[in-house]
Design a protein around this motif. Structure first.
Motif, PDB file in Angstrom:
ATOM      1  N   SER A  73      -1.975  -3.453  -1.903  1.00 42.65           N
ATOM      2  CA  SER A  73      -2.176  -3.449  -0.451  1.00 42.65           C
ATOM      3  C   SER A  73      -1.973  -4.838   0.151  1.00 42.65           C
ATOM      4  N   ASN A  74      -1.971  -5.867  -0.717  1.00 42.62           N
ATOM      5  CA  ASN A  74      -1.765  -7.231  -0.225  1.00 42.62           C
ATOM      6  C   ASN A  74      -0.474  -7.845  -0.753  1.00 42.62           C
TER       7      ASN A  74
ATOM      8  N   GLY B 290       0.790  -1.231   0.000  1.00 40.30           N
ATOM      9  CA  GLY B 290       0.000   0.000   0.000  1.00 40.30           C
ATOM     10  C   GLY B 290       0.819   1.277   0.000  1.00 40.30           C
ATOM     11  N   SER B 291       2.148   1.169   0.063  1.00 38.82           N
ATOM     12  CA  SER B 291       2.979   2.380   0.009  1.00 38.82           C
ATOM     13  C   SER B 291       2.707   3.168  -1.260  1.00 38.82           C
TER      14      SER B 291
ATOM     15  N   THR C   6       1.024   3.086  -6.561  1.00 37.54           N
ATOM     16  CA  THR C   6       0.640   2.521  -5.269  1.00 37.54           C
ATOM     17  C   THR C   6       0.970   1.036  -5.265  1.00 37.54           C
TER      18      THR C   6
END
Ligand SMILES: *[C@@H]1O[C@H](CO)[C@@H](O)[C@H](O)[C@H]1NC(C)=O
Ligand SMILES: [Cu+2]
Length: 305
Positions: free
Chosen positions: A159-160, A83-84, A156
Motif C-alpha cells: 500500500s506504500n 494496494g492494487s 496485493t
C-alpha cells in the motif's frame, strides 16, 4: 515384455501432451483483465512476458528462473497503484484447463525497471525484492491448491509502494517431489519452479522502497538444498515450512518472517497420493499409475470432461 516396454514408452509420450504443467494466461489488475499467450504461439500485445514452454524449470541456478523459460519482453505495460489487487491466473499448458500442482509455495517479487519502461527492461541482472509469499492455510492446505479449481493467485501490491515501473515476478515452487533433491545430471526429482513476469507502471505518490540488503538476484537467491526447496518433511502436514529467498521487504506492511508454521490436524499426505508430474521418461511410469494414465488417455481421445 517387449510389448509392455513399448506400450509404456508410448503412454509416457502421450502423457507429455496430457499432463502439461502450465503458465500464466491472465493477470487481472483491480478488475481489469490482461491476457497472456500459450507458449509457442505468436505473442499478442500483452503485459505478460511470453515463455516458450510451460515445462518446469529445474535447479535453483537455472537462468530461466529469472522470468520463466526463454521469457521475452512483452509489448504492453499495465497501470497499477499501491494496494492494487492482482489476480494471476495459472493454467495448464494449453491455456484451457486449471493449474495442476497443489503442493508448495507461491512467491511474488518486484524489480524496479528504473528509468526505462518495463517493456524495454532487461531483467537478467534485475534486483528483486519479495513482497508476498503464500504457503499453507490454517487448515494445512497449500494456497497453491486453490489454483487447481481454476481460481487465480491473489497478489496485493504494497500500500506504500513507491511510484515507478516494476516487473512483477510470480513464482510457483511445486514440491510434489520436494522430498528428494534434484539430480544435477538427469534433472529428475526435486523442486519444480514456474515463473511468470508482468510489466507494471505503478502510480500514486508513495515512497516505500526495499533496503539494499533486501535485494536479490534470481537465479542467485536460492540453492537446491534450501529447506524450502529440498524439504524431507513436505508431506507432513504438521511440519512448518521455510520459504526460500530473502524475507519480505521490511517496508511492506504486515510482512511476515520466512517460517510459516502449520497448525494442521490433517492426516499426512503421502507422496504416492500426491499429484506427480508426468513429464517423465518411460522408466519413471509405474504400473500403479496406470489407472490415472488410462483416465488421462480417455481425456486425450474424447476431450476434457
Ligand atoms: C548487476 O547489478 C549489480 C547491482 O545490483 C551491479 O553492481 C552489477 O554491475 C550489475 N552487473 C551487470 C553485468 O550489469
Ligand atoms: Cu508439472
Amino acid at each position: 515384455m517387449k510389448y509392455q516396454l513399448f506400450s509404456f514408452s508410448v503412454l509416457s509420450a502421450l502423457l507429455v501432451q496430457v499432463f502439461g504443467h502450465g503458465q500464466v494466461m491472465q493477470v487481472t489488475i483491480d478488475g481489469k483483465d490482461f491476457l497472456g499467450t500459450v507458449p509457442g504461439q505468436t505473442g499478442n500485445p500483452s503485459i505478460i512476458r511470453l515463455v516458450n514452454t510451460g515445462d518446469p524449470i529445474k535447479t535453483a541456478h537455472n537462468p530461466d528462473l529469472n522470468c520463466g523459460t526463454g521469457a521475452q519482453p512483452a509489448l504492453d505495460v499495465a497501470d497499477a497503484n499501491p494496494g492494487s489487487v492482482l489476480e494471476v491466473k495459472w493454467t495448464d499448458e494449453d491455456g484451457q484447463g486449471p493449474w495442476f500442482h497443489d503442493i508448495g509455495p507461491m512467491l511474488t517479487y518486484l524489480a524496479s525497471c528504473g528509468d526505462v519502461s518495463c517493456d524495454q527492461f532487461n531483467t537478467n541482472n534485475a534486483s528483486w525484492f519479495k513482497i508476498q509469499q503464500d504457503g499453507k492455510t490454517s487448515n494445512g492446505d497449500w494456497v497453491q491448491a486453490d489454483l487447481t479449481t481454476g481460481k487465480p493467485a491473489k497478489v496485493t501490491l504494497p500500500s506504500n509502494l513507491a511510484a515507478g515501473s516494476y516487473i512483477m515476478r510470480h513464482e510457483i515452487i511445486a514440491l510434489h517431489l520436494g522430498n528428494t533433491e534434484v539430480d544435477p545430471v538427469t534433472l529428475q526429482g526435486g523442486a519444480e519452479f514456474y515463473v511468470s513476469c508482468s510489466q507494471l507502471k505503478v502510480g500514486g505518490s508513495q515512497n516505500g522502497k526495499p533496503l539494499a540488503s533486501e535485494l536479490v538476484k534470481l537465479p542467485g537467491a536460492y540453492s537446491d538444498t534450501d529447506p524450502g526447496i529440498f524439504d524431507p518433511t513436505i508431506f507432513d502436514p504438521g511440519a512448518s515450512y521455510i520459504f526460500p529467498g530473502p524475507p519480505i521487504a521490511s517496508f511492506v506492511s504486515g510482512s511476515t518472517p520466512n517460517t510459516a508454521p502449520s497448525s494442521s490436524s490433517k492426516a499426512p499426505v503421502t507422496s504416492s497420493s500426491s499429484k506427480t508430474c508426468m513429464k517423465s521418461t518411460s522408466s519413471a511410469v509405474y504400473p500403479r499409475r496406470l489407472s490415472r494414465i488410462m483416465r488421462a488417455l480417455r481425456f486425450e481421445i474424447y476431450g476434457r470432461p
